[in-house]
Design an enzyme around this catalytic site. Structure first.
Site, PDB file in Angstrom:
ATOM      1  CB  ALA A  50      -7.102  -1.791   2.614  1.00 36.84           C
ATOM      2  CD  GLN A  51     -12.692  -0.707  -1.487  1.00 39.54           C
ATOM      3  OE1 GLN A  51     -12.388   0.502  -1.547  1.00 39.54           O
ATOM      4  NE2 GLN A  51     -13.723  -1.130  -0.812  1.00 39.54           N
ATOM      5  CB  SER A  52      -8.964   2.271   2.088  1.00 35.74           C
ATOM      6  OG  SER A  52      -8.923   3.351   1.185  1.00 35.74           O
ATOM      7  CB  THR A  71     -10.211   0.975  10.281  1.00 34.10           C
ATOM      8  OG1 THR A  71     -11.241   1.956  10.212  1.00 34.10           O
ATOM      9  CG2 THR A  71     -10.815  -0.381   9.961  1.00 34.10           C
ATOM     10  CE1 TYR A  96     -11.209  -0.459   4.825  1.00 36.36           C
ATOM     11  CE2 TYR A  96     -12.443   0.522   6.642  1.00 36.36           C
ATOM     12  CZ  TYR A  96     -11.253   0.328   5.961  1.00 36.36           C
ATOM     13  OH  TYR A  96     -10.103   0.929   6.434  1.00 36.36           O
ATOM     14  CE  LYS A 140      -8.532  -2.202   6.517  1.00 35.07           C
ATOM     15  NZ  LYS A 140      -7.079  -2.070   6.406  1.00 35.07           N
ATOM     16  CD  GLU A 193     -16.083   3.023   9.095  1.00 35.86           C
ATOM     17  OE1 GLU A 193     -17.022   2.306   8.735  1.00 35.86           O
ATOM     18  OE2 GLU A 193     -16.242   4.183   9.500  1.00 35.86           O
ATOM     19  N   GLY A 205       0.832  -1.219   0.000  1.00 37.41           N
ATOM     20  CA  GLY A 205       0.000   0.000   0.000  1.00 37.41           C
ATOM     21  C   GLY A 205       0.853   1.250   0.000  1.00 37.41           C
ATOM     22  CB  ILE A 206       4.388   1.832  -1.037  1.00 40.88           C
ATOM     23  CG1 ILE A 206       5.460   2.858  -0.612  1.00 40.88           C
ATOM     24  CG2 ILE A 206       4.437   1.583  -2.555  1.00 40.88           C
ATOM     25  CD1 ILE A 206       6.870   2.337  -0.628  1.00 40.88           C
ATOM     26  CG  ASP A 232      -2.234   6.203   6.090  1.00 44.37           C
ATOM     27  OD1 ASP A 232      -2.594   7.357   5.800  1.00 44.37           O
ATOM     28  OD2 ASP A 232      -2.823   5.486   6.918  1.00 44.37           O
ATOM     29  CG  LEU A 241       0.467   0.922   5.315  1.00 44.34           C
ATOM     30  CD1 LEU A 241       1.094   2.278   5.018  1.00 44.34           C
ATOM     31  CD2 LEU A 241      -0.046   0.902   6.745  1.00 44.34           C
TER      32      LEU A 241
END
Ligand code: NAP
Ligand code: F7E
Length: 353
Positions: A90-92, A135, A159, A163, A137, A11-12, A16, A88
């Protein structure tokens, strides 16, 4: 001579990932990152860090891979043998997770398992530490206010549910295989690098455009949702600090202050020195600004979600006490920075066109 630590970031290319890369490079890490093949460029947030592969002793190295592809995850980890892995990827987007629930589960839940399994499979338990991007969430329909590490979860979206799996599989691998694996439970954090469809960035972008006469109206969903918004730069410091502890533990990272979406709109309008007034309530709310003929904010029910997380407020006393984590930004300085960067980038775009 002390060797540089090696970090691997899944997730670079995200908000974040870019700030964490900057932080780790400053701390003399060699930073490896996984990027996905995409038909359009997806590296805008990290282009300033890019190093040509022909340079000797590069400190910033990218690899193609995908968190939904076990073999790529496993071979990248085997090749790099990282000291620290930050997951990091993810489908965020919460609203999008209702549209693509299966993919969200694959990436956000099983993705974490793939990394943990690779650590175990390659016998890296004593070498590689693991950070999971958890998260707020997961608290969803909150059972306690404010939320802390011991507050039970009640996720309200595919989501959030995915998580929760990632959170518990991280604890499971920590306990079963003695892996240094920790969960950050991060509340909303924003910046000028935030994706354009998250509410803070969407509001800042649209109101700046309206101010510059480039857009007429901003359409939003639920104006009454309350969030605890911090700055991403502060939050990546907490991730790193969790990984430097003697023992792996889970931490809530939050500001401890909450605002409604409507209050966020008001604060941005104030920052832009636009004189506003609201008319109507709920779905009929409309915002007017002196000098502008039509409403500038209106509600569109298409932006409401099948289920909403009405209120989130975090208690990060544990992180402050044990990690000595400090917050540098408040809501005003966050908005000031987002507005100023948005205006410069819009004015730049105008010049280029
Ligand atoms: P973001 O900007 O949406 O970035 C997500 C990153 O994951 C991007 O680099 C994206 O790559 C990558 N990714 C998505 N699917 C992938 C896949 N299948 N394989 C490999 N990489 C994939 O998210 P963020 O705001 O930086 O958040 C970072 C992490 O923290 C996420 O896991 C998010 O769920 C979590 N989180 C965020 C917040 C917040 O408020 N920002 C709060 C709590 C937790 P592309 O660039 O190619 O799309
Ligand atoms: O929504 C409301 C929406 O999409 C915030 C992700 O980083 O933080 C993020 O998830 C609130 C919600 O973030 C619009 O209904 C109103 O109540 O910016 P958001 P989120 O859903 O809180 C958590 C911690 C994560 O982990 C996630 O990865 O704002 N809202 N009108 C709207 N939201 C959006 N996106 N767009 C609107 O027009």
């Amino acid at each position: 001579m002390k060797r540089n630590k090696k970090a691997l970031i899944f997730g670079i290319t995200g908000q974040d990932g870019s700030y964490l890369s900057e932080l780790l490079l400053k701390k003399n890490y060699v930073v490896h990152g996984v990027i996905r093949r995409s038909s359009s460029f997806n590296t805008s947030r990290i282009n300033h860090l890019y190093q040509d592969p022909h340079i000797n002793n590069r400190k910033f190295i990218l690899h193609y891979g995908d968190i939904t592809d076990s073999i790529s995850v496993s071979s990248i980890i085997k090749k790099i043998l990282p000291d620290e892995i930050y997951n990091l990827a993810a489908q965020s987007h919460v609203a999008v997770s209702f549209e693509v629930p299966e993919y969200t589960a694959n990436a956000d839940a099983i993705g974490s398992l793939r990394i943990l399994e690779a650590i175990r499979f390659h016998n890296l338990q004593n070498k590689t530490k693991f950070y999971q991007a958890g998260t707020s969430e997961m608290y969803g329909k909150v059972i306690e206010v404010p939320q802390k590490e011991t507050t039970p979860f009640y996720p309200r979206s595919p989501y959030g549910v995915a998580k929760v799996y990632a959170h518990w599989i991280t604890i499971n691998y920590r306990e079963a295989y003695d892996i240094f694996a920790c969960n950050g439970i991060l509340f909303n954090h924003e910046s000028s690098r935030r994706g354009g469809t998250f509410v803070t960035k969407k509001i800042v972008n649209a109101l700046c455009k309206i101010k510059l006469d480039l857009q007429k109206t901003l359409y939003l969903g639920n104006l009454e949702a309350k969030r605890d918004w911090g700055h991403a730069k502060d939050y990546v410091v907490a991730m790193w600090k969790m990984m430097q502890q003697k023992k792996p533990k889970d931490y809530v990272i939050a500001t401890g202050k909450q605002y409604t979406v409507k209050q966020f709109v008001n604060l941005v309008l104030k920052e832009l020195k636009m004189e506003y007034s609201w008319k109507g309530t709920g779905i009929n709310s409309k915002c007017f600004v002196k000098g502008f003929k039509n409403k500038i904010v209106s509600v569109d029910k298409n932006y409401f979600r099948p289920l909403e997380v009405d209120t989130l407020l975090g208690n990060s006393s544990k992180a402050k006490r044990e990690l000595k984590w400090k917050i540098n930004y408040n809501i005003k300085s966050l908005i000031k920075e987002m507005v100023s960067e948005e205006l410069s980038s819009l004015k730049n775009d105008k010049k280029i066109r």
